[in-house]
Design an enzyme around this catalytic site. Structure first.
Site, PDB file in Angstrom:
ATOM      1  N   LYS A  70      40.735  34.673  36.612  1.00  0.00           N
ATOM      2  CA  LYS A  70      40.099  33.400  36.277  1.00  0.00           C
ATOM      3  C   LYS A  70      41.151  32.310  36.024  1.00  0.00           C
ATOM      4  CE  LYS A  70      36.037  35.182  36.680  1.00  0.00           C
ATOM      5  NZ  LYS A  70      36.414  36.471  37.275  1.00  0.00           N
TER       6      LYS A  70
HETATM    7  C1  PLP Z   1      30.556  34.374  38.169  1.00  0.00           C
HETATM    8  C2  PLP Z   1      30.997  35.409  37.195  1.00  0.00           C
HETATM    9  N1  PLP Z   1      30.308  35.581  36.070  1.00  0.00           N
HETATM   10  C3  PLP Z   1      30.684  36.495  35.143  1.00  0.00           C
HETATM   11  C4  PLP Z   1      31.777  37.291  35.345  1.00  0.00           C
HETATM   12  C5  PLP Z   1      32.148  38.340  34.321  1.00  0.00           C
HETATM   13  O1  PLP Z   1      33.399  38.112  33.763  1.00  0.00           O
HETATM   14  P1  PLP Z   1      34.143  39.233  32.903  1.00  0.00           P
HETATM   15  O2  PLP Z   1      34.954  40.057  33.847  1.00  0.00           O
HETATM   16  O3  PLP Z   1      34.987  38.452  31.936  1.00  0.00           O
HETATM   17  O4  PLP Z   1      33.104  40.022  32.202  1.00  0.00           O
HETATM   18  C6  PLP Z   1      32.520  37.159  36.498  1.00  0.00           C
HETATM   19  C7  PLP Z   1      33.710  38.015  36.755  1.00  0.00           C
HETATM   20  O5  PLP Z   1      34.250  38.093  37.828  1.00  0.00           O
HETATM   21  C8  PLP Z   1      32.131  36.185  37.440  1.00  0.00           C
HETATM   22  O6  PLP Z   1      32.827  36.030  38.585  1.00  0.00           O
END
Ligand code: PLP
Length: 380
Positions: A185
């Site tokens: 991210k």
């Molecule tokens: C659009 C989106 N939402 C939520 C998430 C979830 O993130 P996390 O890995 O921090 O749980 C991701 C992870 O890739 C994502 O791309």
């Protein structure tokens, strides 16, 4: 000829001062949630216009908590896009609610607001839009729909930390917003996430939901009324987050400049559908650079394209994302082929190309050249 090093599609950028700071935390004797989490939350809250923010172990945890906070459970429907990450439909289903998918825009990939309005029923309790890199959901329009129908909005801003909506920092307005700090991210804490809330009462409930449901009583003992999970962020991770926030503007500017170079150097003849071109002052952030391949005239599959990029060109690619309504879970909730043409076309044709702050301009040129070469060889 010198062999070029492998170019991954994402790589975190952690500066020396942050690494040093992590060493200090490790040596301090307090490594789980503590003062650095508080500092991180305060810095995030400043960016979010003073709204309470709670750091958690992932964006997935943040979405799970946000749904619990909204009291969503069996019998409820939650509207979301068929083109986003598994987190969203997984957490809706884990809450016992029904994910109701709608299509997205083919270019911006944001949820189709007309389809959202049409999907609202008396059982709808929330809408979860994902903001895509390079373009944000029209929040004024979405919040107006939500208010008209008395439903909550949980903004999945996992891909868009730092985006400004008409000058307002994403998370500084609206209902509840969730961020991801996964290594892919914009900003990372290794694993981690955050949830932006409306008021102190919600923050107190999240304090319990993220840590066993524990409430501290006046006599020094503890009580549990709601069965909370264990979603706290350790101080080691929060220290990394604070270091990343100090570089936020530089990180966002570098990502944007790399995307501008992609647009400048992109081989027209490759005939791919590109994301929205950055406009001056649009406030958008760039977490990924995803294009649609011209599969209709390619003689090889997407998998073979990715393989050629990886094996021959030494360049990593990703897929963001599969269509959620066509996963086994999505089909159990009524998903079928042909239902959401844009989400399905993206799922078939998309590839994510390298984009990370430490990439060089030359790396962008290298990716563009490699795409041109691989596609030129497989033109029908
Ligand atoms: C659009 C989106 N939402 C939520 C998430 C979830 O993130 P996390 O890995 O921090 O749980 C991701 C992870 O890739 C994502 O791309």
């Amino acid at each position: 000829m010198a062999v070029e090093p492998f170019l991954p599609f994402s790589r975190p950028s952690i500066d020396a001062a942050t690494i040093e700071g992590v060493g200090d935390v490790l040596r301090s004797g307090w490594i789980t949630s503590g003062p650095w989490v508080q500092t991180f939350e305060l810095r995030l809250a400043e960016l979010c216009g003073g709204r309470p923010v709670r750091a958690v172990s992932s964006a997935t945890a943040a979405v799970e908590i946000a749904l619990a906070l909204a009291g969503i459970g069996p019998g409820d429907e939650v509207i979301t896009s068929a083109q986003t990450f598994f987190t969203v439909s997984n957490m809706i289903a884990r809450a016992g609610a029904t994910p109701v998918f709608v299509d997205c825009d083919l270019v911006t990939r944001n949820i189709d607001l007309r389809a959202v309005e049409a999907a609202v029923t008396p059982r709808t309790r929330a809408i979860v839009p994902t903001h895509w890199p390079g373009s944000a959901t029209d929040m004024d329009a979405l919040l107006a729909i939500a208010r008209r129908h008395g439903v909550r909005v949980i903004e999945d801003a996992a891909l868009s930390f730092g985006t400004r909506f008409r000058g307002r920092f994403g998370g500084s307005f609206g209902d509840v917003t969730t961020f991801s700090f996964h290594p892919n991210k914009t900003l990372t804490t290794i694993e981690g996430g955050a949830i932006v809330l409306n008021d102190g009462a919600e923050a107190t409930r999240v304090d319990a939901l993220r840590f066993h449901g524990i409430e501290r009583l006046g006599d020094g003992t503890r009580d549990v009324a709601i069965p909370g999970g264990k979603f706290n962020l350790p101080d080691v991770n929060a220290r990394i987050g604070v270091g990343q926030l100090e570089r936020l503007d530089a990180i966002l500017a570098r990502r944007r400049s790399l995307v501008e170079r992609y647009f400048m150097r992109w081989p027209e003849e490759a005939d791919c559908l590109l994301p929205p071109r950055p406009a001056p002052d649009d406030g958008c952030t760039w977490n990924m650079f995803c294009v649609l391949l011209p599969l209709e005239w390619m003689t090889i599959t997407r998998a073979a394209f990715r393989d050629a990029m990886q094996q021959r060109e030494g360049i990593g690619t990703g897929i963001s994302y599969e269509a959620l309504h066509l996963t086994t879970l999505g089909r159990r909730h009524g998903g079928r082929e042909g239902q959401f043409p844009n989400a399905e076309r993206i799922a078939r044709e998309t590839v994510t190309l390298p984009l990370f702050p430490d990439m060089l301009d030359d790396d962008v040129d290298r990716v563009c050249d490699a795409v041109r070469r691989v596609l030129a060889e497989c033109r029908r």
